[in-house]
Design an enzyme around this catalytic site. Structure first.
Site, mmCIF file in Angstrom:
data_model
loop_
_atom_site.group_PDB
_atom_site.id
_atom_site.type_symbol
_atom_site.label_atom_id
_atom_site.label_comp_id
_atom_site.label_asym_id
_atom_site.label_seq_id
_atom_site.Cartn_x
_atom_site.Cartn_y
_atom_site.Cartn_z
ATOM 1 N N ASN A 176 0.822 -1.199 -0.025
ATOM 2 C CA ASN A 176 0.024 0.087 -0.079
ATOM 3 C C ASN A 176 0.909 1.128 0.006
ATOM 4 O O ASN A 176 0.544 2.321 0.524
ATOM 5 C CB ASN A 176 -0.987 0.133 1.336
ATOM 6 C CG ASN A 176 -1.929 -1.156 1.178
ATOM 7 O OD1 ASN A 176 -2.189 -1.550 0.039
ATOM 8 N ND2 ASN A 176 -1.883 -1.903 2.327
ATOM 9 N N ARG A 177 1.971 1.185 -0.580
ATOM 10 C CA ARG A 177 2.995 2.273 -0.487
ATOM 11 C C ARG A 177 3.276 2.749 0.814
ATOM 12 O O ARG A 177 3.953 3.906 1.032
ATOM 13 C CB ARG A 177 2.453 3.405 -1.470
ATOM 14 C CG ARG A 177 2.362 3.072 -2.897
ATOM 15 C CD ARG A 177 3.682 2.616 -3.331
ATOM 16 N NE ARG A 177 3.982 2.417 -4.706
ATOM 17 C CZ ARG A 177 3.684 1.374 -5.454
ATOM 18 N NH1 ARG A 177 3.793 0.338 -4.909
ATOM 19 N NH2 ARG A 177 3.848 1.396 -6.871
ATOM 20 N N LEU A 178 3.132 2.054 1.860
ATOM 21 C CA LEU A 178 3.549 2.374 3.220
ATOM 22 C C LEU A 178 4.670 1.772 3.417
ATOM 23 O O LEU A 178 5.016 1.037 4.413
ATOM 24 C CB LEU A 178 2.550 2.026 4.449
ATOM 25 C CG LEU A 178 0.984 2.672 4.015
ATOM 26 C CD1 LEU A 178 0.019 1.972 4.956
ATOM 27 C CD2 LEU A 178 1.111 4.071 4.178
#
Length: 238
Positions: free
Chosen positions: A214-216
């Site tokens: 989640n691009r975290l």
């Protein structure tokens, strides 16, 4: 409307899914990067990630070409940045070393603005390292030690090329190489050109980046003091 080959690419939907185990043959542990990884300083983790990149084998047998490649950023006297890929040829507590022509564009930038950045983009491993710091020339002894490891052809190429200067054709460049080969034909050891040598980046900060779902992504930024010791580790939002 003019169309280009790139128009057929679905750029908005191009993405890599991070956070999964890469491949069974990968040496990379899929655990999360955390502050404990930096308990012994920045250099052990940097070294391990470099080893992992050099040993990585994809499921199709492919490897990372030039795992020691880094994108070097410099700034000229008008404030314009420039980037290019160079090879890291040394790393220790003092910093990261690369070699180049001292009359090149990058060297000219460094002469007026001796602060640079370097990024190691190991995308296949969902990893990057970003180094920022002051840069200075290495000693003549260090330059000579590395020079002696270079293939003879690369040594002659360093003599032949006026790096970053315009040239009318590749034939002229190859002709310059032939002249250098003839010049040093009877020489067992090609000498180091007086205009060629190494630079060391003394890190002020080193950031470790690990791709996650989640691009975290995980980002740990180390601020360094004298002697390269970590004075602060900050987890930075992606």
């Amino acid at each position: 409307m003019v169309r280009y080959p790139s128009d057929s690419l679905d750029l908005p939907h191009m993405r890599v899914s991070y956070g999964e185990k890469l491949v069974s043959s990968s040496p990379v542990d899929s655990g999360d990067l955390d502050e404990a990884s930096l308990a012994d300083g920045w250099l052990p983790l940097f070294s391990q990630w470099l080893v992992d990149a050099s040993e990585y084998v994809a499921s199709d047998g492919g490897r990372i070409a030039e795992p020691n490649a880094m994108v070097l950023g410099t700034v000229d006297d008008e404030g314009f940045p420039a980037t290019r890929t160079v090879l890291c040829k040394g790393a220790d507590e003092r910093g990261v070393v690369f070699f180049t022509n001292y009359e090149s564009t990058k060297a000219q930038h460094i002469s007026v603005n001796p602060f640079v950045s370097a990024t190691f983009p190991w995308i296949a491993l969902a990893r990057q390292i970003h180094v920022r710091g002051r840069v200075e020339k290495v000693s003549d002894e260090e330059t000579l030690e590395y020079w002696r490891t270079r293939p003879r052809g690369s040594q002659l190429g360093a003599w032949a090329s006026h790096q970053s200067e315009p040239i009318e054709s590749r034939e002229l460049l190859l002709g310059a190489l032939d002249r250098m080969a003839a010049r040093f034909h009877d020489v067992d050891e090609v000498p180091v050109p007086p205009f060629w040598g190494g630079f060391r980046i003394h890190p002020k900060s080193v950031e470790f980046w690990q791709g996650r779902r989640n691009r975290l992504h995980n980002r740990l930024r180390c601020e360094l003091g004298d002697g390269g010791c970590i004075v602060r580790v900050t987890r930075v939002q992606p």
